[in-house]
Scaffold this active site. Structure first.
Site, PDB file in Angstrom:
ATOM      1  CD  GLU A 217       1.588   2.653  -3.356  1.00 58.95           C
ATOM      2  OE1 GLU A 217       2.473   1.813  -3.104  1.00 58.95           O
ATOM      3  OE2 GLU A 217       1.803   3.878  -3.369  1.00 58.95           O
TER       4      GLU A 217
ATOM      5  CD  GLU B 157      11.932 -11.755   0.776  1.00 61.41           C
ATOM      6  OE1 GLU B 157      11.658 -12.975   0.660  1.00 61.41           O
ATOM      7  OE2 GLU B 157      12.713 -11.308   1.626  1.00 61.41           O
TER       8      GLU B 157
ATOM      9  N   GLY C  94       0.821  -1.205   0.000  1.00 62.29           N
ATOM     10  CA  GLY C  94       0.000   0.000   0.000  1.00 62.29           C
ATOM     11  C   GLY C  94       0.853   1.251   0.000  1.00 62.29           C
TER      12      GLY C  94
ATOM     13  CD  GLU D  22       4.347  -1.029  -1.562  1.00 61.75           C
ATOM     14  OE1 GLU D  22       4.750   0.009  -1.028  1.00 61.75           O
ATOM     15  OE2 GLU D  22       3.530  -1.797  -1.012  1.00 61.75           O
TER      16      GLU D  22
ATOM     17  N   PRO E 279      -5.728   8.463  14.827  1.00 59.04           N
ATOM     18  CG  PRO E 279      -6.533  10.163  16.203  1.00 59.04           C
ATOM     19  CD  PRO E 279      -6.713   8.714  15.894  1.00 59.04           C
TER      20      PRO E 279
END
Length: 223
Positions: free
Chosen positions: A55, A108, A39, A59, A76
């Site tokens: 993403e 990885e 992500g 990745e 938060p």
């Protein structure tokens, strides 16, 4: 300032290995060297769906046609750098059809069995837990299996898939009766190949049109 991110919970399933999840090892701080869900931040010129697909591809090297939105996580302090709200997605695929290739900020990419997970960065364990609960619920109202099983398979493989996802035993006789009543499975005259002793049963296949129609309409499998 609040940043918007996406995270992907990609579950994998094989009859031999059961359920797994796709993780990446982070290349950069925070949590450098630790494992996390694929992500990252959403760009100004892309939609949430486009961002999670990008993403995931960057990745892990994995391209998936469809992921379903799971939940929005916005505690938060979930990211120690700054305020980040993440929209999580989830999906279920066959791991053996993908070639993993880590890139960008991932050292990885690898599949991990759900019973042998490493400690996850950020709040990703919470995201994964909720995704698994959602997957268990989904399998009771939407047929699952067409993308995960061989073109022709023994009925026991479908039983095993449902038991694995639900993480509990099922009433085999009731399950078969209920599944066959929806008419999206066809019994063939081909026999399964047994490794040991026993009487081989017939193989089954999905009627793709009926299966996809039911997937759109939804079903109720009370297990």
């Amino acid at each position: 300032m609040i940043n918007l991110a996406v995270d992907a919970v990609v579950f994998g399933y094989t009859s031999e290995d059961g359920l797994s999840v796709l993780l990446i090892q982070r290349k950069i701080p925070p949590f450098e060297g630790e494992w996390a869900l694929p992500g990252g931040l959403v760009k100004e010129n892309e939609s949430l769906d486009e961002a999670v697909m990008r993403e995931l591809k960057e990745e892990t090297g994995v391209s998936i046609n469809y992921l379903e939105q799971l939940y929005t996580f916005g505690e938060p302090k979930r990211d120690p750098r700054n305020r980040v709200v993440s929209v999580a997605y989830y999906g279920l695929v066959r791991p053996d059809v993908f070639h993993l290739l880590a890139d960008t900020d991932a050292l990885e990419a690898a599949w991990f069995n759900l019973d042998e997970l490493p400690k996850l960065a950020f709040d990703h364990q919470n995201i994964l837990n909720l995704a698994r609960v959602r997957l268990k619920g989904k399998i009771t109202y939407e047929p699952i299996g067409f993308e995960l099983l061989d073109k022709k398979f023994p009925f026991s493989e479908l039983e095993k898939l449902y038991q694995t996802v639900l993480d509990k035993p099922i009433d085999r006789r009731n399950f078969k009766k209920k599944i066959m009543s929806y008419d999206f499975l066809e019994e063939t005259t081909e026999k399964q190949i047994l490794k040991g002793a026993g009487r081989p049963g017939n193989l089954f296949k999905f009627n793709e049109k009926k299966y996809l129609d039911l997937k759109k309409k939804g079903i109720n499998i009370d297990l």
